[in-house]
Design an enzyme around this catalytic site. Structure first.
Site, mmCIF file in Angstrom:
data_model
loop_
_atom_site.group_PDB
_atom_site.id
_atom_site.type_symbol
_atom_site.label_atom_id
_atom_site.label_comp_id
_atom_site.label_asym_id
_atom_site.label_seq_id
_atom_site.Cartn_x
_atom_site.Cartn_y
_atom_site.Cartn_z
ATOM 1 N N GLY A 68 48.974 54.948 43.736
ATOM 2 C CA GLY A 68 49.210 55.571 45.045
ATOM 3 C C GLY A 68 48.702 54.596 46.081
ATOM 4 N N HIS A 69 49.596 53.911 46.771
ATOM 5 C CA HIS A 69 49.217 52.861 47.720
ATOM 6 C C HIS A 69 49.550 53.313 49.138
ATOM 7 C CE1 HIS A 69 49.586 49.612 44.335
ATOM 8 N NE2 HIS A 69 48.700 50.546 44.072
ATOM 9 N N ASP A 107 42.309 52.069 44.171
ATOM 10 C CA ASP A 107 42.215 52.645 45.516
ATOM 11 C C ASP A 107 41.351 51.823 46.467
ATOM 12 O OD1 ASP A 107 43.723 54.705 44.437
ATOM 13 O OD2 ASP A 107 41.934 55.822 43.845
ATOM 14 N N GLN A 159 46.502 49.825 40.121
ATOM 15 C CA GLN A 159 45.230 50.073 39.440
ATOM 16 C C GLN A 159 44.269 48.894 39.709
ATOM 17 O OE1 GLN A 159 48.274 50.703 37.242
ATOM 18 N NE2 GLN A 159 48.193 52.527 38.518
ATOM 19 N N LYS A 165 44.707 48.153 48.340
ATOM 20 C CA LYS A 165 45.684 47.098 47.996
ATOM 21 C C LYS A 165 46.937 47.233 48.848
ATOM 22 C CE LYS A 165 45.602 48.600 43.702
ATOM 23 N NZ LYS A 165 44.441 49.498 43.725
#
Ligand code: GDP
Ligand code: IMO
Ligand code: MG
Length: 411
Positions: free
Chosen positions: A41-42, A14, A202, A17
């Site tokens: 989750g991006h 988080d 990640q 990225k």
């Protein structure tokens, strides 16, 4: 010869990225996920509109070809939901989504098995799917294609699952996502002079080998994973860029994983609120800590970083003082290398350099020169500790919010 760059997270995920990949994707031809699944989750924010992507590479908004490499684990139902969500926002993936025939599938049993693991996984079936992969009992995308031709090669259970996926693919054939040999496609593209951008999910601190096992995810999130997770060899990679917040966060169950620089409760609540530190996948509050140079230097080394993007500077605006953990102390000794195991890490005490904060809002700054002197000092101190150039600092969630620094590293 084309260009190949990799983006990886340097902390516990988080870091932003998605935002850096969206920025770099403006010039890329292919954007490739190479590991992980929908535990990622991006977030990409364009003109105030936020989109969270779990599978589709964050290049989706730049019209480039989106690729899911063999190192990814794939839940086709979730993938479909995400494709629909993007279509509703006017982003079509028609003819520009390529999936590796060797990517492993996440099955509904996997999702169920991961719901209550003790480290607080995202509950998306990631560890069970990778477990099957390494136990050689997994099902791959290519099996969906093969199942009707080679029925006898699959047991009854696998056959019924695969036929369900087959139906799924036929039902959604209008999307024309293509199942391909990703290694061949990417290497041909590189030979033809294209720019291939790899998007890590990640982060280094969650890497199955280089993080603190077992408080990790189930794949190699570090730069080497881009090679094994896509079939592009290491000699083809030009640069690796790390992403790191100017503080640190971690999300798991009941503080399961080490977070040496965790802030006190009052400061943590302040940062959670200001930085919206709630999981993009799970909604869980993220624990917050001060910048940990020991972990970030570990990330510089294991990824061979060419440069670093520092994110969320604006979240530290208005604090009386800010801190950087330069090293740890354990039994009276200074520890400068990230300890190899979680037990040692837990016993380490952070040693901080405390410096004055800044009162001015950095959110409207467009150049490094415009930043308050204290913020400049803070960034320069991080850069000197890491020993690699800071490419840019971000000062807001939106695509436009960044301050270029050593942008020449990107060329
Ligand atoms: P990723 O998993 O590394 O892609 O990061 P996430 O999307 O999970 O989390 C990063 C969060 O920080 C998202 O909500 C972003 O919109 C937000 N963000 C990214 N950069 C900045 C920044 O410079 N300032 C602020 N305030 N938010 C940011
Ligand atoms: P992005 O790509 C933050 C964490 C989970 C849990 C551990 C293992 O958005 O940075 P898993 O479901 O992978 O088996 O969970 O890893 N985790 C993440 N934390 N960001 C992520 O992804 C994460 N993906 C997994 O919270 O502690
Ligand atoms: Mg995330």
């Amino acid at each position: 010869m084309g260009k190949v760059n990799v983006v990886v997270g340097m902390q516990y995920g988080d870091e932003g990225k998605g935002k850096l990949v969206d920025f770099l994707a403006a010039k890329a031809d292919y954007v490739v996920r190479f590991q992980g699944g929908n535990n990622a989750g991006h977030t990409v924010v364009i003109n105030g509109q936020s989109t969270i992507l779990h599978f589709i590479p964050s290049g989706a908004f730049n019209d480039n070809i989106c690729v899911m490499g063999n190192g990814v684990v794939l839940d086709l139902d979730v993938l479909q939901t995400e494709i629909n969500m993007l279509e509703e926002k006017g982003v079509s993936l028609k003819d520009r989504l390529l999936i590796s025939e060797n990517a492993h599938l996440i099955l509904s049993d996997d999702v169920e098995d991961s719901m209550n693991d003790k480290i607080g996984s995202t509950g998306k079936g990631i560890a069970p799917s990778y477990t099957n992969k390494y136990a050689k009992t997994g099902l791959r995308v290519r099996d969906i294609i093969n199942v009707e031709n080679d029925l006898d090669d699959f047991d009854v259970n696998a056959r019924s699952k695969l036929l369900k996926f087959k139906k799924f693919l036929l039902d959604h054939s209008y999307l024309k996502f293509q199942i391909v040999n990703v290694s061949k496609v990417l290497n041909d593209a590189i030979d033809a002079g294209k720019y291939v951008l790899f998007e890590g999910a990640q982060a280094t601190g969650l890497d199955i080998d280089h993080g603190h096992y077992p408080f990790v995810t189930s794949s190699n999130c570090t730069a080497g994973g881009a090679c094994t997770g896509s079939g592009v060899g290491p000699t083809k990679i030009n640069n690796v860029f790390g992403v790191s917040k100017v503080y640190i966060t971690r999300v798991d169950r009941d503080g399961a994983g080490p977070l040496t620089t965790q802030m006190d409760k009052t400061m943590m609540e302040k940062i959670q609120k200001k930085g919206h530190e709630y999981g993009a996948t799970t909604g869980r509050p993220r624990r917050c800590g001060w910048y940990d140079a020991v972990l970030n230097k570990h990330a510089v080394r294991v990824n061979g970083l060419s440069g670093v993007a520092l994110t969320k500077l604006d979240v530290l605006d208005g604090l009386d003082e800010v801190k950087i953990c330069t090293h740890y102390e354990l039994n009276g000794e200074n520890i400068t290398d990230y300890p190899a195991d979680a037990i040692t890490q837990r016993r380490c005490k952070p040693v901080y350099e405390t410096m004055p904060g800044w009162s001015k809002d950095t959110g409207e700054c467009k150049t490094f020169e415009e930043l308050p002197a204290e913020a400049k000092f803070f960034i320069k101190r991080i850069e000197s500790l890491l020993g690699v150039p800071v490419i840019m600092v971000t000062n807001g969630a939106d695509r436009e919010k960044y301050i270029p620094i050593n942008m020449d590293v990107l060329e």
